[in-house]
Design a protein around this motif. Structure first.
Motif: not given
Ligand code: NAD
Ligand code: IPM
Ligand code: MG
Length: 370
Positions: A14, A90, A93, A286-287, A290, A292-295, A300-302, A343
């Motif tokens: 996302i 990762e 980062l 950064e938020p 992570g 969010a591979p599921d969405i 749908a990501a916020n 979410d």
């Protein structure tokens, strides 16, 4: 305002979906807020690995070091599960954090009034919540040596990670926590596990000493980190600033995220020490969540954690406190008006997409300036 260079690193999952929303906000401040941000984009994480076999290139590292601030999306995902450990998404980062010496990670958990009902927790536990987790970010078990898997030769292997903290690392992060507490409700809770870990014993000692050297006006309490996790869910409003190590800070901030309604709500600032000559700090925003591979790919990501992370850049890198307050207010008003990504929606509540939420926040910025 002189022109400021931002390096945007969308990353994976996302990340590239929420970055366009923060770009709308940056453009808004350029066009309407008298600011002059120049943006440049780079690759990090799996997308960098796919492009050139590294989770961040030397060229993008150099750009990050030279930028006034780095705005980071998220990295990782199942696509890269089998890539070598050294170049996993990762690692890009972690290299940014280590090489830029971003030792202070500020993770505020604020429950916006409109979301007090969105949590599975009782309303009186989270309503009005405003706490700040100060996570040490360049030390501890994330970076301690040795870090390895060795073959014991008898069909057994040994995985080793090493928790290391030196006095100076604990002292500088506790100073950040005490200074920030003075601007808030003047209380710091330090969390470690001195009952099990030598590094916890030293952590406790150094935080206490630092407190005694000029911060006695701030209330200090110590808590074992496991009990701290429990207290964070039981009665989070007892906390103001929590200071803790790299790993406990990682875990406790995900716990704190759920007090605010969703991981998609938690922004963060990762700051270095002020440069002695210029006073400027290296910084990455950064938020907390992570990739969010599921969405990913569903719209749908916020984008609020990402947008609020830019708000932290306005506050901590550019001293644009009024603009940062305005952005926070625009987010609050959009939520007050009932806009919800999936979410943070209650059952049966209508939802908006990632870009609709971004557009709504930008519209509120304009409305607040009218
Ligand atoms: N800073 C980072 O880049 C960062 C942080 C955490 C995890 N990761 C990586 O992300 C990958 C996925 O990790 P994970 O699934 O454990 O954690 P995650 O934070 O990506 O997702 C956890 C849950 O929260 C939801 N979520 C997260 N952000 C959201 C948002 N903005 N809007 C709506 N829902 C959101 C996800 O859909 C998922 O159900 C892993 O590879 C991990 O290493 C990266
Ligand atoms: C992606 C990962 C390296 C990172 C961490 O563990 O610090 C993440 O979980 C975070 O919270 O920023
Ligand atoms: Mg984490």
């Amino acid at each position: 305002m002189a022109s400021q260079k931002l390096l945007l690193l969308p990353g994976d999952g996302i990340g590239p979906e929420i970055m366009p929303e923060v770009k709308k906000v940056i453009s808004w401040f350029n066009e309407n807020g008298g600011m002059s941000f120049e943006t440049e984009e780079g690759l990090v994480g799996g997308s960098a690995y796919d492009a050139h076999g590294q989770s961040i290139s030397e060229e993008d590292m150099a750009k990050a070091m030279a930028a006034d601030a780095v705005i980071f999306g998220a990295v990782g995902g199942p696509k890269w599960d089998d890539v070598p450990y050294e170049v996993r998404p990762e690692a890009g980062l972690l290299r940014l954090r280590k090489d830029m010496q971003l030792f202070a990670n500020l993770r505020p958990a604020i429950c916006y009034p409109a979301l007090a009902d969105a949590s599975s927790l009782k309303k009186d536990i989270i309503e009005g919540l405003d706490i700040l987790i100060v996570r040490e970010l360049t030390g501890g078990v994330y970076f301690g040596e040795p870090k390895e898997i060795t073959d014991l030769g008898n069909g057994q292997k040994r995985g080793v990670d090493t928790q290391v903290y030196d006095t100076y690392e604990i002292e500088r992060i506790s100073k950040v926590a005490f200074e920030l507490a003075r601007t808030r409700n003047n209380k710091v809770t330090s969390m470690e596990k001195r009952n099990v870990m030598k590094s916890g014993v030293l952590w406790n000692e150094v935080v206490t000493q630092t407190h005694g050297n000029g911060y006695q006006d701030v209330e200090l309490e110590h808590m074992l980190a496991d009990a701290g996790g429990m207290q964070l869910v039981r009665w989070p409003k007892q906390f103001d600033v929590i200071v803790t190590d790299n790993l406990f800070g990682d875990m406790l901030s995900d716990v704190a995220a759920m007090l605010t309604g969703s991981l998609g709500m938690l922004p963060s600032a990762s700051l270095g020490a002020p440069d002695e000559a210029t006073g400027k700090r290296k910084a990455l925003y950064e938020p907390v969540h992570g990739s969010a591979p599921d969405i990913a790919g569903t719209g749908a990501a916020n984008p609020i954690a990402m947008i609020a992370s830019f708000g932290m850049a306005l506050r901590y890198s550019f001293e644009e406190v009024e603009a940062a307050d305005k952005l926070d207010k625009a987010i609050a008003v959009a939520l007050d008006k009932g806009l919800r990504t999936k979410d943070i929606a209650s059952e049966g509540q209508a939802t908006v997409s990632t870009s609709e939420m971004g557009d709504a926040i930008v519209a509120e910025l304009s409305a607040l300036s009218a």
